[in-house]
Each structure stands twice: as C-alpha cells, then as structure tokens.
Enzyme design. Sequence first.
Site, PDB file in Angstrom:
ATOM      1  N   ASP A   7     -24.798  28.355   3.227  1.00 33.86           N
ATOM      2  CA  ASP A   7     -23.961  27.155   3.307  1.00 33.86           C
ATOM      3  C   ASP A   7     -23.666  26.749   1.868  1.00 33.86           C
ATOM      4  O   ASP A   7     -24.553  26.246   1.172  1.00 33.86           O
ATOM      5  CB  ASP A   7     -24.719  26.055   4.057  1.00 33.86           C
ATOM      6  CG  ASP A   7     -23.994  24.715   3.995  1.00 33.86           C
ATOM      7  OD1 ASP A   7     -22.842  24.669   3.517  1.00 33.86           O
ATOM      8  OD2 ASP A   7     -24.595  23.707   4.414  1.00 33.86           O
ATOM      9  N   LYS A  69     -16.428  22.022  -5.365  1.00 37.84           N
ATOM     10  CA  LYS A  69     -15.891  22.712  -4.182  1.00 37.84           C
ATOM     11  C   LYS A  69     -14.484  22.197  -3.855  1.00 37.84           C
ATOM     12  O   LYS A  69     -13.649  22.904  -3.326  1.00 37.84           O
ATOM     13  CB  LYS A  69     -16.835  22.479  -3.002  1.00 37.84           C
ATOM     14  CG  LYS A  69     -16.445  23.218  -1.736  1.00 37.84           C
ATOM     15  CD  LYS A  69     -17.569  23.142  -0.728  1.00 37.84           C
ATOM     16  CE  LYS A  69     -17.147  23.561   0.649  1.00 37.84           C
ATOM     17  NZ  LYS A  69     -18.259  23.440   1.605  1.00 37.84           N
ATOM     18  N   GLU A 146     -17.450  26.320   8.791  1.00 33.83           N
ATOM     19  CA  GLU A 146     -18.651  25.469   8.868  1.00 33.83           C
ATOM     20  C   GLU A 146     -18.900  24.914  10.274  1.00 33.83           C
ATOM     21  O   GLU A 146     -20.028  24.989  10.773  1.00 33.83           O
ATOM     22  CB  GLU A 146     -18.552  24.335   7.834  1.00 33.83           C
ATOM     23  CG  GLU A 146     -18.749  24.867   6.422  1.00 33.83           C
ATOM     24  CD  GLU A 146     -18.340  23.929   5.314  1.00 33.83           C
ATOM     25  OE1 GLU A 146     -18.422  24.314   4.150  1.00 33.83           O
ATOM     26  OE2 GLU A 146     -17.921  22.787   5.635  1.00 33.83           O
ATOM     27  N   ASP A 168     -19.077  16.311  10.488  1.00 35.84           N
ATOM     28  CA  ASP A 168     -19.848  16.681   9.305  1.00 35.84           C
ATOM     29  C   ASP A 168     -19.638  15.609   8.237  1.00 35.84           C
ATOM     30  O   ASP A 168     -18.609  15.581   7.567  1.00 35.84           O
ATOM     31  CB  ASP A 168     -19.367  18.067   8.825  1.00 35.84           C
ATOM     32  CG  ASP A 168     -20.183  18.582   7.642  1.00 35.84           C
ATOM     33  OD1 ASP A 168     -20.926  17.793   7.042  1.00 35.84           O
ATOM     34  OD2 ASP A 168     -20.064  19.776   7.331  1.00 35.84           O
TER      35      ASP A 168
END
Length: 562
Positions: A7, A69, A146, A168
């Site tokens: 992850d 990211k 994800e 999330d």
Amino acid sequence: MAILGIDLGTTNSACAIWDGDKVQLIPNRLGEFLTPSVVGIDDKGLVTVGKVARDRLISHSDRTVAVFKRLMGSNHQVQLARQRFTATELSALVLKSLKEDAEAFLGQPVTEAVISVPAYFNDNQRQATRLAGELAGFKVERLINEPTAAAIAYGLNQRAEGTFLILDLGGGTFDVSILEFFDGVMEVHASAGDNFLGGEDFNNAIQEALLAEQGITALDLSPQQRAQLATAVERSKRRIGLPGDNRISLTLGKHQIDKQIDDDWFTKLATPLLLRAKRPIERALDDAKLNPGAIDEVVLVGGSTRMGLFRATVGRMFGRLPACHIDPDLAIAMGAAIQAGLKAKDAALGEIVLTDVCPYTLGTEVNGPDSKGGGYFMPIIERNSTVPVSVERSVVTAHDNQQVVRVAIYQGESRLVANNIHLGELELAVPPGPAGSQQVDIRYSYDMNGLLAVDVTVASTGLKVNKVIEQAPGALSTAQKAEALARLDKLKFHPRDQEENRALLARGERVYQSSLGDQREYVANVLGEFDKVLERQNPQEIARLRAKVNEVLDKFDRDNWL
Ligand code: AMP
C-alpha cells in the site's frame, strides 16, 4: 518466492505477504507496520525514509518532503536540499525502503510486488507508480485499485456478487468508491472524493480553536512550539470518545494552553468536516444511480475512519454499521498481499480499472438564466463519463453585433465557474448580427491520458480554432500526444451521424409510419428517448439503448407481419 503486497499511501505505506494460508504483515526496521511516506536528506547527504524523516518535517522543512503522491504522474520536481526529485523518484525511495525491510525480515530477496493505486488514478499516474516500483528494483506484477484491495481484505470477493461502498479517509484525502462484484470481476462503478479532506483537517480544526481561545495564531509560535502543539493535538484526537481524561496542557513560550477536550466540543468543530465528507458519498451514489439501500456492504479504510464520529455519521446514512474490524491502516496492504497470493496461484481476481473514466466534469462558461452576464458553468463532458469521449454543445452569441466569442474551459462541479478550475480559453471572430444569430459549436474530446482537445467552430463561417490541454503537462511525448489526438479524431462526429444510429432512426421512422394508435405512440416514445440519449453523446449509453430500440422495433415488425 513471495510477492510483496504494497500500500503506497499518501501519509503512510505498508506491506505484507501471503504466506500460503494467511496474510503476514511485514514490520519495518523500527518494528512498525506503518512507514510514513516521507523522504528526507540528512546533513551528510544521505536519504532517510519513514519516521526519522517525518520527525524532521517541521524542523528541517527544506530537506524533507511528504504527500508527494498527489504529484504522481506529473513532471513537477520537488527541491530537497540541493537535489530535485519527481514524485516517481520519491515513491521509488519509499518502495526501496519497504523492499529492504521486507528482505531483512523474511531473510530472502523480494523481487516482485503488487502495488495499490487510487481507483481514480489515470494512465499516467499508474505508469508513474509502475515505474517507481521498477526503480526500486521490483518487477511490478500488477497494480491493484485501493478500494478493490480493501474489498479483498474483507473477503468480499468470496461472495457470489454484491455492490460495495469503500470509504477511505486518510490523513489528507477522502476517496469514495462504489464497487460492483459480479462473475469474479470487481468493477469500480463510480468514484468520488475530496482531495483535500482528511485527518489533518480535524487536527487543524482543534488546533485553531485552541489558539483562538488564547487569542493567537500559529504564526505566533516557533516551529518547535508548533510541532509540540501538533503532537499534543494528534494524541488528544485519538483519545476522543475513549474513556478517561483527555486534556491538553502545554506551555508554549509565554502562552499557556490547558484544555479539557470533551466529545461535545469536538463534535461541534468536526460537524462541518463531516458534512463535507457526506457530499462525495452522495455524489458517488447519484452517479451510480443507486440509493443507500442498494449497497450490500460499507467498508471503512484509512486511519481517520477510526473516529467514532465518522463511523456514526456513515452508520446514520446507511442505517447500519459499516465494516471496520480490520485495522484501517493495514487493510489495503493486506488486500494487495492476498491478491499477490491469488496471483501466485493463478487464481487472481479480475478487475476492471477505472482509467477509462473522466473523474471531473469539463465544461465552459455561459450566461446565467437572466442573460445579464456570464459566470455560469455549462457542463460538456459529465464526470464519470467513460473515455475516450467526445461531446459537442452549441451556444449562440449573447449580444447584438458581437465580434468575438470567448470560450473559457473549466473543470469542476459547481454551477458557478468561479468555483471551478480554469483550464484555458479560446477566442474566435464571429460575423456581426443580432444577439442569438450566430451559433458556435464547442466540442470537447477527452482521453485516458488526461488529454482534453477543444474544437470550436462558428457554424455560419466554418471558422475553426482548437486547443489541447494536458492534465499533466509534459507527461506525454510529442509522438504520444499525436497518437492520442488521432484516436480522439475518430470520435469527433455526432453519434447521430454514425451509420448504425442513422439506420436505426430510419427504421424507427418506417415502423412509426406503418403503425397506428397506442403502438405508434409507444414507438414515438422509444425514439424520443433514443434521441435524447444521442444528444448526450455517451457511447455506452447509446449502445445500451440501441439494443433496446432494436428489440422493440423487431417486435413491432414481427407483429405487423402476423
Ligand atoms: P492514513 O493516511 O490512512 O495513514 O491515515 C492517517 C490519519 O489517520 C491521520 O490523520 C491520523 O490522525 C488518523 N488517525 C489514526 N488513528 C486515529 C484515531 N485513533 N483516531 C482518529 N484519527 C486517527
């Protein structure tokens, strides 16, 4: 040899392997499962990754970088000490650190990996992630979405079928995905989110309230005092809702903070943020044309879903408790490891990735309903349209003897362009005439590389101008860009003019003419619906309805022969 499930998170990264019958989480060199996705360069010029780097974020901000990211897939470079790095290179450093830790822990080389990416990552961003894996020395077996990894961690792929909502909420981002599982394939149905909503916002809300009570702002504090306060706030946030005392007592220079953090006080601060979190959930449901009752399971991942208030908000929206028994920080790494295990057994779950969806609405500025002025947003390509897609809309001149038409290009979901993102603009001359007399056709074509081609034509003169906007400028080479544009060119005509649609409309017309009464009305309705869908220019929707119209016409044709 084990394949590492990774992850690669915005705030933290984690990894795990499938040991044959269960997931084994891999601790890093500090014995922890979470490695902060932070990269630093120390005074000797050596790279540090993880907690050590994170602890220097505030004190050595010029030598430490986090949340890169967000920049994945762009050519943007971040300055770190005297060097410059792309997000791909920084991610490669994080991945390399995970690789070394896994090899030390397992006592053997680890060369293959399954890496998770957000469902909304486009092709560029996925390629950048793959490249980061390769730079770190991995053979990247595959990338996994994800939310899909989260669903696998919860074993949802072992059901016959189902529709799942994955929420999330991490440190700085909130991602909402609707997954549909059918026939062994996990499809991302809709994705929405808020790129700037996460645990940090709750910390900021607490911090600002505390400082406001002292009559000061963060600027009145030194970097060290700010770091001290941030740590105390984070600790206290995690204690909210738990039994026992929750007090922040700090001396920050001449300022004294002493505050009991009680649940009601926090609820009041958090409510606007929770309302913000509800919006993308509602939007994803709307886009997938589902009501909350159609969701078979709601799954929570990301560290901030530990907040009782968030769980309660979601519980109220769906009338039941969400699934959250797996550590929300580790579920995605676990799912990636299970997928890696399935892969090794050749039983990998099929997955339809979402690279083929335009995540935002793209449109232009038009006059408001009162025609008094511009500022209003006219959507041209709706969000979650399957790409490549090409849609044309027409506008007319707003003023008498208008000489120039300005087409402003925006991305966003607001009714007012001021709240959307301005991507560029085009201008072209129109022949003078009364307001409304000149028609301008605006065509937007969008592909999975995030390339938006805008063509504007004045209907009366045929004058044309165009512009290409890249989501991540420079990410595509000139040759790739030309290729992408050539592909889009093929789409650039109205679906009404496509042969099979034209033939179907003609056939409908014939059936209409040869039928009477109720039958005639029915055919007219079906054709009217087809017309409307053609107008929306969504190829999937058109194909689906075309099949239905054909079926109806077949039936009437048969009946007429009987
Ligand atoms: P992630 O990006 O998924 O690693 O999530 C990190 C975020 O989760 C940070 O903003 C943390 O403050 C938050 N977080 C972790 N544990 C808790 C907790 N027990 N209560 C509230 N927030 C938490």
